[in-house]
Enzyme design. Structure first.
Site, PDB file in Angstrom:
ATOM      1  N   MET A  16       1.016  -1.166  -0.052  1.00 21.06           N
ATOM      2  CA  MET A  16       0.243   0.121   0.174  1.00 21.06           C
ATOM      3  C   MET A  16       0.727   1.464  -0.152  1.00 21.06           C
ATOM      4  O   MET A  16       1.943   1.089   1.200  1.00 21.06           O
ATOM      5  CB  MET A  16      -0.860   0.241   1.152  1.00 21.06           C
ATOM      6  CG  MET A  16      -1.993  -1.235   1.064  1.00 21.06           C
ATOM      7  SD  MET A  16      -3.170  -1.246   2.547  1.00 21.06           S
ATOM      8  CE  MET A  16      -2.212  -2.028   3.565  1.00 21.06           C
ATOM      9  N   CYS A  98      -2.743  -1.857 -10.852  1.00 16.80           N
ATOM     10  CA  CYS A  98      -2.826  -0.243  -9.978  1.00 16.80           C
ATOM     11  C   CYS A  98      -3.623   0.461 -11.807  1.00 16.80           C
ATOM     12  O   CYS A  98      -3.086   0.572 -12.361  1.00 16.80           O
ATOM     13  CB  CYS A  98      -1.328   0.441  -9.943  1.00 16.80           C
ATOM     14  SG  CYS A  98      -1.637   2.228 -10.235  1.00 16.80           S
ATOM     15  N   ASN A 209      -7.056 -11.467  -3.040  1.00 17.01           N
ATOM     16  CA  ASN A 209      -7.567  -9.930  -2.307  1.00 17.01           C
ATOM     17  C   ASN A 209      -8.493  -9.799  -2.413  1.00 17.01           C
ATOM     18  O   ASN A 209      -8.921  -9.416  -3.697  1.00 17.01           O
ATOM     19  CB  ASN A 209      -5.600  -9.349  -2.782  1.00 17.01           C
ATOM     20  CG  ASN A 209      -5.905  -7.905  -2.677  1.00 17.01           C
ATOM     21  OD1 ASN A 209      -5.862  -7.228  -3.165  1.00 17.01           O
ATOM     22  ND2 ASN A 209      -5.679  -7.928  -0.828  1.00 17.01           N
ATOM     23  N   GLY A 210      -8.803  -8.824  -1.671  1.00 11.58           N
ATOM     24  CA  GLY A 210      -9.378  -7.860  -1.601  1.00 11.58           C
ATOM     25  C   GLY A 210     -11.170  -8.313  -0.976  1.00 11.58           C
ATOM     26  O   GLY A 210     -11.639  -9.222  -0.710  1.00 11.58           O
ATOM     27  N   GLY A 211     -11.229  -6.879  -0.047  1.00  7.12           N
ATOM     28  CA  GLY A 211     -12.412  -6.913   1.315  1.00  7.12           C
ATOM     29  C   GLY A 211     -12.519  -8.038   2.289  1.00  7.12           C
ATOM     30  O   GLY A 211     -13.279  -8.495   2.901  1.00  7.12           O
ATOM     31  N   GLY A 231      -5.251  -5.813   3.170  1.00  2.63           N
ATOM     32  CA  GLY A 231      -4.741  -4.550   3.494  1.00  2.63           C
ATOM     33  C   GLY A 231      -5.045  -3.415   3.767  1.00  2.63           C
ATOM     34  O   GLY A 231      -4.581  -3.675   5.294  1.00  2.63           O
ATOM     35  N   ARG A 232      -6.199  -2.626   3.770  1.00  2.00           N
ATOM     36  CA  ARG A 232      -6.753  -1.273   4.406  1.00  2.00           C
ATOM     37  C   ARG A 232      -7.037  -2.269   5.725  1.00  2.00           C
ATOM     38  O   ARG A 232      -5.632  -1.237   6.956  1.00  2.00           O
ATOM     39  CB  ARG A 232      -8.012  -1.124   3.973  1.00  2.00           C
ATOM     40  CG  ARG A 232      -7.518  -0.621   2.414  1.00  2.00           C
ATOM     41  CD  ARG A 232      -9.118  -0.058   1.733  1.00  2.00           C
ATOM     42  NE  ARG A 232      -9.312  -1.373   1.291  1.00  2.00           N
ATOM     43  CZ  ARG A 232     -10.079  -0.761   0.184  1.00  2.00           C
ATOM     44  NH1 ARG A 232     -10.446   0.155   0.240  1.00  2.00           N
ATOM     45  NH2 ARG A 232     -10.697  -2.823   0.108  1.00  2.00           N
TER      46      ARG A 232
HETATM   47  C1  LIG Z   1      -3.323   3.880   0.127  1.00  2.00           C
HETATM   48  C2  LIG Z   1      -3.405   2.191  -0.402  1.00  2.00           C
HETATM   49  C3  LIG Z   1      -2.280   1.806  -1.329  1.00  2.00           C
HETATM   50  C4  LIG Z   1      -2.399   1.152  -2.609  1.00  2.00           C
HETATM   51  N1  LIG Z   1      -1.136   0.913  -2.762  1.00  2.00           N
HETATM   52  C5  LIG Z   1      -0.743  -0.474  -4.064  1.00  2.00           C
HETATM   53  C6  LIG Z   1       0.694  -0.654  -4.502  1.00  2.00           C
HETATM   54  O1  LIG Z   1       1.829   0.499  -4.224  1.00  2.00           O
HETATM   55  N2  LIG Z   1       0.720  -2.023  -4.973  1.00  2.00           N
HETATM   56  C7  LIG Z   1      -0.443  -2.344  -5.166  1.00  2.00           C
HETATM   57  O2  LIG Z   1      -0.643  -3.606  -5.420  1.00  2.00           O
HETATM   58  N3  LIG Z   1      -2.377  -2.181  -4.866  1.00  2.00           N
HETATM   59  C8  LIG Z   1      -1.483  -1.017  -3.865  1.00  2.00           C
HETATM   60  N4  LIG Z   1      -3.148  -1.315  -3.288  1.00  2.00           N
HETATM   61  C9  LIG Z   1      -4.460  -1.998  -3.523  1.00  2.00           C
HETATM   62  C10 LIG Z   1      -4.245  -2.787  -1.729  1.00  2.00           C
HETATM   63  O3  LIG Z   1      -2.545  -3.835  -2.440  1.00  2.00           O
HETATM   64  C11 LIG Z   1      -4.777  -4.269  -2.174  1.00  2.00           C
HETATM   65  O4  LIG Z   1      -5.257  -4.505  -3.662  1.00  2.00           O
HETATM   66  C12 LIG Z   1      -6.673  -3.184  -1.617  1.00  2.00           C
HETATM   67  O5  LIG Z   1      -6.315  -2.369  -0.952  1.00  2.00           O
HETATM   68  C13 LIG Z   1      -7.697  -4.598  -1.690  1.00  2.00           C
HETATM   69  O6  LIG Z   1      -6.947  -5.475  -0.994  1.00  2.00           O
HETATM   70  P1  LIG Z   1      -8.027  -4.949   0.999  1.00  2.00           P
HETATM   71  O7  LIG Z   1      -9.439  -4.499   0.921  1.00  2.00           O
HETATM   72  O8  LIG Z   1      -8.139  -6.299   2.179  1.00  2.00           O
HETATM   73  O9  LIG Z   1      -7.437  -3.131   1.541  1.00  2.00           O
HETATM   74  C14 LIG Z   1      -3.349   0.149  -1.787  1.00  2.00           C
HETATM   75  C15 LIG Z   1      -4.071  -0.086  -1.764  1.00  2.00           C
HETATM   76  C16 LIG Z   1      -4.159   1.403  -0.674  1.00  2.00           C
HETATM   77  C17 LIG Z   1      -5.743   1.659   0.401  1.00  2.00           C
END
Ligand SMILES: Cc1cc2nc3c(=O)[nH]c(=O)nc-3n(C[C@H](O)[C@H](O)[C@H](O)COP(=O)(O)O)c2cc1C
Length: 338
Positions: A16, A98, A209-211, A231-232
């Protein structure tokens, strides 16, 4: 479900940008010894031509740690990959997810989903350049290209590069119309696509990944795939990670408490302060340790105000530990996300 390639990717912490920098990865590592962590995306040019000292800096205490590259030039990516291997990163991950608008004219990230041959060439160049695993993080598709068949075709082609680990953010990117942030929320999650991918490509290690915001959700996904990336929630509520080693890696030690985590970081904080890092750069990632506990506002306030003051030093950090100890004393029963 287990897979030999995947043993250390059962639970991964997502890359992230602006969040999973080296200080945050070190902090997360004090919460979980085993979850794989991913550094935020960087263009290979920054490594090959830029300030290596700045970009490649990490701590031995972060392992296992992957570095994520974003780009489209196989030679440049291979050169960066060699450098990353040389300094000791455990894995290189290629960003094909991205949704940044910047990727339109000179495609990178999710825009590359439309250019699978380029992705294959990039992966092949990096895989040939290094011994460490080179993995990919992608999405289900882009814009109108959203069927399972498109995804399977993409994966089938890219796997010819020798890539064996596919991390899949289980939603497509909507490049024409949504912001980067909306692209993490709006396109619907389709976990069934990711499960099917694993079924149809059993030789691959597939990480979903995701959610994912609860560990029982991760357990359920692990019935279908090899790993889960979070992630978040991990960033905003880091104490959530304290259970990971026990739940997913058969660790038998008790989960660390928040003050214990803070104490584990103390030598790191002292060394960084001595090297000129402002305290705020480190503690800004720790503010969420007691995120949802109202009585812990003193802790949050202390880090957010004293921890961010110019010249803040070890004393401020030690006071944060004392506050954390008071909050975690039996009877107060305020732990982490209660
Ligand atoms: C602030 C932020 C920055 C992110 N930067 C990247 C990144 O540099 N590379 C990447 O592959 N995904 C990036 N993501 C996406 C996350 O890796 C992930 O795929 C996405 O948040 C979904 O997962 P989650 O629902 O568990 O948060 C970013 C997400 C957030 C919130």
């Amino acid at each position: 479900m287990s897979h030999p390639l995947d043993l250390n990717r059962r639970i991964c912490i997502a890359p992230m940008m602006g969040w999973t920098n080296r200080h945050n990865r070190y902090f997360h590592r004090q919460l979980t010894r085993h979850a794989m962590t991913y550094a935020e995306m960087l263009a290979p040019e920054a490594i090959v031509r830029g300030n290596k000292q700045r970009w490649l800096r990490y701590s031995e205490g972060e392992h296992p740690v992957a570095f994520q590259l974003g780009g489209n030039d196989p030679k440049m990516l291979a050169a960066a990959a060699r450098e990353l291997e040389r300094v000791g990163f455990d894995e290189i991950n290629f960003n094909v997810g991205c949704p940044s608008k910047k990727g339109k004219s000179n495609p990178f990230g999710a825009h590359l989903i439309r250019h699978p041959q380029v992705v294959k060439a990039c992966m092949q160049a990096m895989i040939e350049a290094v011994e460490i695993p080179v993995t990919i993080k992608t999405r289900l598709g882009v814009d109108e290209q959203e069927s399972y068949d498109h995804l399977a075709e993409f994966v089938g082609l890219v796997k010819e590069s020798g890539c064996r680990v596919f991390i899949v953010h289980a939603r497509k990117a909507w490049l024409d119309g949504l912001s980067t942030r909306q692209n993490r929320e709006v396109p619907p999650l389709r976990y069934d696509y990711v499960y099917r991918l694993k079924r149809e490509f059993p030789e691959l290690s597939v990480v979903l990944n995701g959610g994912v915001t609860e560990w029982d959700q991760a357990q359920a996904h692990l019935e279908h795939v090899d790993g889960v990336m979070v992630g978040r929630r991990a960033y905003k509520e880091p104490f959530w990670l304290a259970e990971v080693d026990r739940l997913f890696f058969q660790a038998t030690e008790p989960d660390p408490s928040p003050p214990e985590v803070m104490r584990r970081c103390l030598p790191y904080v002292e060394a960084e302060l001595a090297g000129g890092t402002p305290l705020r750069e480190i503690v800004r990632h720790m503010v969420g340790l007691y995120r949802a506990a109202p009585a812990a506002s003193a802790f949050r306030r202390h880090l957010a105000i004293e921890g961010h003051a110019k010249g803040a030093g070890t004393n401020v950090y030690l006071e944060a530990i004392r506050i954390a100890e008071r909050l975690s004393r039996p009877g107060r029963a305020i732990i982490g996300r209660l």
